[in-house]
Design a protein around this motif. Structure first.
Motif, PDB file in Angstrom:
ATOM      1  N   SER A  53     -44.868  12.095 -61.852  1.00 38.71           N
ATOM      2  CA  SER A  53     -44.915  10.602 -61.647  1.00 38.71           C
ATOM      3  C   SER A  53     -43.743   9.917 -62.467  1.00 38.71           C
ATOM      4  O   SER A  53     -43.626   8.584 -62.254  1.00 38.71           O
ATOM      5  CB  SER A  53     -46.250  10.070 -62.180  1.00 38.71           C
ATOM      6  N   SER A  54     -42.911  10.667 -62.995  1.00 38.53           N
ATOM      7  CA  SER A  54     -41.682   9.964 -64.018  1.00 38.53           C
ATOM      8  C   SER A  54     -40.526  10.004 -63.152  1.00 38.53           C
ATOM      9  O   SER A  54     -39.561   9.525 -63.972  1.00 38.53           O
ATOM     10  CB  SER A  54     -41.879  10.727 -65.507  1.00 38.53           C
ATOM     11  N   GLY A  55     -40.470  10.665 -62.245  1.00 36.30           N
ATOM     12  CA  GLY A  55     -39.203  10.418 -61.488  1.00 36.30           C
ATOM     13  C   GLY A  55     -38.376  11.924 -61.527  1.00 36.30           C
ATOM     14  O   GLY A  55     -38.753  12.785 -62.239  1.00 36.30           O
ATOM     15  N   GLN A  59     -38.393  14.838 -64.630  1.00 39.14           N
ATOM     16  CA  GLN A  59     -38.516  16.145 -64.273  1.00 39.14           C
ATOM     17  C   GLN A  59     -37.507  17.268 -64.800  1.00 39.14           C
ATOM     18  O   GLN A  59     -37.984  18.413 -65.149  1.00 39.14           O
ATOM     19  CB  GLN A  59     -39.064  16.532 -62.886  1.00 39.14           C
ATOM     20  N   SER A  60     -36.482  16.994 -64.571  1.00 42.04           N
ATOM     21  CA  SER A  60     -35.186  17.648 -64.896  1.00 42.04           C
ATOM     22  C   SER A  60     -34.953  17.895 -66.218  1.00 42.04           C
ATOM     23  O   SER A  60     -35.046  19.200 -66.722  1.00 42.04           O
ATOM     24  CB  SER A  60     -34.011  17.168 -64.168  1.00 42.04           C
ATOM     25  N   PHE A  61     -35.088  17.097 -66.970  1.00 40.79           N
ATOM     26  CA  PHE A  61     -35.274  17.258 -68.421  1.00 40.79           C
ATOM     27  C   PHE A  61     -36.422  17.751 -68.943  1.00 40.79           C
ATOM     28  O   PHE A  61     -36.225  18.512 -69.899  1.00 40.79           O
ATOM     29  CB  PHE A  61     -35.170  15.612 -68.946  1.00 40.79           C
ATOM     30  N   ALA A  62     -37.593  17.536 -68.348  1.00 37.40           N
ATOM     31  CA  ALA A  62     -38.516  18.223 -68.848  1.00 37.40           C
ATOM     32  C   ALA A  62     -38.588  19.911 -68.731  1.00 37.40           C
ATOM     33  O   ALA A  62     -38.992  20.522 -69.746  1.00 37.40           O
ATOM     34  CB  ALA A  62     -40.194  17.810 -68.044  1.00 37.40           C
ATOM     35  N   VAL A 271     -36.903  23.468 -55.361  1.00 40.58           N
ATOM     36  CA  VAL A 271     -37.770  23.882 -54.437  1.00 40.58           C
ATOM     37  C   VAL A 271     -38.804  22.616 -54.100  1.00 40.58           C
ATOM     38  O   VAL A 271     -38.896  22.608 -52.801  1.00 40.58           O
ATOM     39  CB  VAL A 271     -38.592  25.095 -54.991  1.00 40.58           C
ATOM     40  N   VAL A 272     -38.974  22.103 -54.941  1.00 47.54           N
ATOM     41  CA  VAL A 272     -39.873  20.798 -54.555  1.00 47.54           C
ATOM     42  C   VAL A 272     -38.960  19.880 -53.664  1.00 47.54           C
ATOM     43  O   VAL A 272     -39.212  19.361 -52.687  1.00 47.54           O
ATOM     44  CB  VAL A 272     -40.256  19.888 -55.988  1.00 47.54           C
ATOM     45  N   GLU A 273     -37.763  19.689 -53.879  1.00 48.59           N
ATOM     46  CA  GLU A 273     -36.758  18.792 -53.151  1.00 48.59           C
ATOM     47  C   GLU A 273     -36.710  19.287 -51.286  1.00 48.59           C
ATOM     48  O   GLU A 273     -36.569  18.577 -50.567  1.00 48.59           O
ATOM     49  CB  GLU A 273     -35.590  18.810 -53.541  1.00 48.59           C
ATOM     50  N   GLY A 396     -28.765  12.655 -60.589  1.00 41.17           N
ATOM     51  CA  GLY A 396     -29.495  11.917 -59.784  1.00 41.17           C
ATOM     52  C   GLY A 396     -29.506  12.076 -58.155  1.00 41.17           C
ATOM     53  O   GLY A 396     -28.925  13.215 -58.079  1.00 41.17           O
ATOM     54  N   LYS A 397     -30.155  11.240 -57.434  1.00 37.81           N
ATOM     55  CA  LYS A 397     -30.259  11.399 -55.850  1.00 37.81           C
ATOM     56  C   LYS A 397     -29.102  10.827 -55.396  1.00 37.81           C
ATOM     57  O   LYS A 397     -28.936   9.662 -55.642  1.00 37.81           O
ATOM     58  CB  LYS A 397     -31.685  11.295 -55.565  1.00 37.81           C
ATOM     59  N   HIS A 398     -28.488  11.424 -54.439  1.00 35.38           N
ATOM     60  CA  HIS A 398     -27.641  10.534 -53.614  1.00 35.38           C
ATOM     61  C   HIS A 398     -27.574  11.059 -52.179  1.00 35.38           C
ATOM     62  O   HIS A 398     -27.887  11.969 -51.795  1.00 35.38           O
ATOM     63  CB  HIS A 398     -25.821  10.764 -53.779  1.00 35.38           C
TER      64      HIS A 398
END
Length: 686
Positions: A53-55, A59-62, A271-273, A396-398
């Protein structure tokens, strides 16, 4: 009548797993390995779940944080853990480590916070550091010394071969949890919860197996300090930096590690993306190792005629291209298939790299070389898995729009994979430039010929009707004797045989031989020596070898181009590519149909020689060791053109082995038996 050098059938020794104590330890290793691989998948999946839920960036940093804490203890505490294993009861060490791992892993789904994931992962990895060296130090105590190599091979098999099993198990557990979630309203568990529970109980089973293992000795002590990872890297690089081929291999393998680390670091988020869940993540993870297994077992077999050095670089370049396609194609099934191909390329590079390093490095240096490679690989992976998610998160996302209905999504995971692909391609090209042993042959033509099961011969090399056989080996190896016996044997079969040697088989060559081998010319420079040998070879090919081949004769040559690659390239430490280029030009690209390498340790060969020694024989033992290593590397790079024979066997045994191989080259009909072992008696004829 005996026609081969094979020894009589002996009673087969019992398999190493017939030793009950080792079998129990090996089973515990398999269970632990299953837990370790399942832990990697489950922990990263759980970290992504907790930060869902944090974006995207969080998630990437985690996930990057999880990989950092998994790698960091091995670098900081590795030497301490190794010393601990040599001072305390190893059985008790492994038992306590398994119990602690059970507790820590089981606590992760029970506590359910990302902060505890990091703390527990760090604790588990610290405990792992004490279990692994205790296990490694125990294995030699449980098997006979002559079965230790077999035991180590089984250990590697269970350590790495269990990875796809763990990935498949995670995928199955994910499907089970998702099915139960639909059938049981209010069920809050994620697939990672169940996977972590199974992971914990795997460690508990291992603890039970270790506890019941009573054969581990307790009376060992040592005060030998284990070097730090940094010291291993520094010492290892001193050796690697001095060996051109080994340097190319290490650069290539580390580049592959870095590219693979980029994939590992962003796989879960990617994979989630793509719209996949935990089952898809497990499938992608398994696909990597399935591909590696396929590459290790089938890759070299499919391209037998391609130089091993060239295949190594091409495999890494291909992996980079496939990784780029993986980054740019947004279709999960296609990505899974591409990941299998990516793993296969990595497997080919891995098995060839390890094989060639094993051939290039002497036994007393091999252990520290591999330790250096593994230590540097850890550091490389640590840096990449830490940086890759951070880059993905920062980017990020683009969305790239090419029209109202055409939108292409390009996010941080795509960027990381593209960067990894570019790195792999660059490293593969560098490895090819560093160690390509067939520069005169176009890569495309060489590869197409290898796919057809053929070895590409440059057009400049005339297609002759005869057969060209070269004999190679160090000083005192016995190659001259065997070339003479082979020529006698072939004449007895009725063939037109030309027996020749280098240097000195032409009028010009005789003068060059006097200069090259006379001990009075000790001051001759390495480059001058190389050019003189090439001059002798050019005259030799034009005046003796080619004319004989064109009339259909069998040419038996004592030394050829590979001697220059070994003696001047490795022995004199000149650039191998320069030596190869000069000799390719001198010979017009003529390559032997078969090269027989009589492989004899220099200490043995030199002891056979009578004094006074010639200029080459007077060189120190280190020179001759380098020569032998290069001969063996050349043979490994072109196994189908080489016959490697142990030069410490009897002359009769060596002759029979050579004759068996030559029968494959000779035109039919060929006699299947000879009257005498040395081949000096007339053969049986129809």
């Amino acid at each position: 009548m005996t026609t081969s050098g094979r020894s009589a059938t002996r009673r087969k020794a019992p398999h190493v797993l017939a030793h009950a104590p080792f079998r129990r330890l090996w089973t515990a290793m398999g269970v632990c390995s299953l837990g370790d691989w399942l832990n990697i998948i489950a922990i990263t999946a759980f970290a992504a779940y907790l930060t869902r839920s944090s974006g995207y960036q969080a998630q990437s940093f985690a996930i990057g944080g999880v990989f950092v804490v998994k790698m960091l203890p091995a670098i900081v505490l590795g030497p301490l853990a190794g010393a601990f294993a040599d001072r305390f009861d190893r059985r008790l060490t492994m038992f306590c480590a398994d119990l602690l791992r059970f507790v820590f892993v089981l606590s992760i789904p029970l506590v359910g916070s990302y902060q505890w994931v990091i703390v527990a992962t760090l604790l588990v990895e610290c405990v792992n550091l004490f279990w692994v060296p205790a296990k490694d130090a125990t294995v030699p105590n449980l098997v006979p010394k002559d079965r230790l190599e077999e035991a180590n091979q089984l250990n590697l098999l269970v350590t790495y071969g269990i990875a796809p099993v763990a990935a498949a198990l995670f995928a199955v557990l994910s499907v089970v949890v998702e099915t139960l979630g639909k059938a049981v309203p209010g069920m809050l568990w994620e697939p990672a919860h169940l996977a972590l529970v199974v992971n914990a109980f795997a460690y508990l089973v291992s603890a039970f197996l270790i506890f019941t293992l009573k054969s581990i000795p307790k009376d060992h002590t040592t005060t030998v300090a284990t070097p730090s990872v940094l010291r291993q890297i520094i010492d290892g690089w001193r050796f690697v930096g001095a060996e051109r081929v080994v340097r190319g291999l290490v650069i290539g393998m580390l580049g592959a590690f870095a590219a693979g680390g980029a994939v590992i670091g962003v796989a879960k988020v990617y994979v989630v993306e793509l719209g996949g869940g935990d089952p898809a993540y497990g499938t992608v993870f398994a696909a990597v190792f399935v591909g590696m297994a396929l590459g290790i077992f089938f890759g070299p077999r499919l391209l037998r005629e391609l130089s091993r050095r060239r295949l190594f670089g091409l495999a890494i370049v291909t992996a980079g291209v496939v990784l780029a396609a993986t980054a740019l194609i947004h279709n999960l099934p296609i990505v899974v298939m591409l990941v299998v191909v990516l793993g296969a390329c990595a497997g080919i590079a891995w098995i060839i790299g390890y094989t060639l390093i094993g051939l290039e490095v002497e036994d007393h240096l091999r252990g520290r070389t591999f330790a250096f490679l593994q230590s540097l690989a850890r550091v490389t992976l640590l840096l990449v898995v830490a940086v890759a998610p951070a880059i993905a998160g920062l980017f990020g996302k683009h969305e790239l729009s090419a029209g109202p209905d055409i939108v292409y999504h390009f996010d941080g995971t795509n960027l990381v994979l593209v960067l990894g692909a570019l790195l792999a391609i660059a490293v593969g090209v560098l490895a090819l430039r560093h160690m390509d042993d067939r520069r005169e042959v176009p890569i495309g033509s060489d590869l197409i010929a290898a796919l057809r099961g053929e070895r590409y011969v440059p057009e400049s090399a005339d297609q002759s009707q005869g057969v060209f056989i070269a004999f190679e080996g160090g000083e005192g190896s016995g190659k001259t004797t065997q070339s003479r016996l082979t020529a006698i044997w072939l004449r007895d079969q009725g063939f037109d045989v030309v027996q020749t040697r280098e240097p000195g088989s032409t009028k010009v060559g005789m003068r060059l031989r006097a200069i090259l081998l006379d001990a009075a010319h000790q001051g001759l420079s390495a480059r001058s020596e190389t050019l003189l040998y090439a001059a002798d070879r050019a005259e030799h090919v034009e005046k003796v070898i080619r004319p004989a081949l064109e009339r259909g004769a069998m040419v038996i040559c004592d030394r050829y181009v590979d001697s220059s690659l070994a003696y001047q390239g490795a022995g004199r430490e000149l650039d191998q590519q320069d030596v190869a280029r000069v000799n390719t030009w001198a010979t017009g690209g003529l390559v032997p149909d078969l090269t027989v390498l009589i492989d004899t340790p220099p200490s043995v060969g030199l002891a056979r020689l009578a004094s006074p020694a010639d200029r080459i024989e007077r060189e120190p033992l280190e020179f001759h060791e380098r020569v032998r290593r290069e001969f063996r590397a050349l043979a490994a790079a072109a196994p189908d053109r080489y016959l490697v024979v142990d030069g410490q066997q009897t002359q009769e045994q060596i002759s029979l082995i050579i004759q068996d191989r030559l029968r494959e080259l000779l035109p039919d009909p060929v006699p299947q038996e000879t009257e005498a072992i040395t081949g000096t008696m007339p053969a049986i004829r129809d």
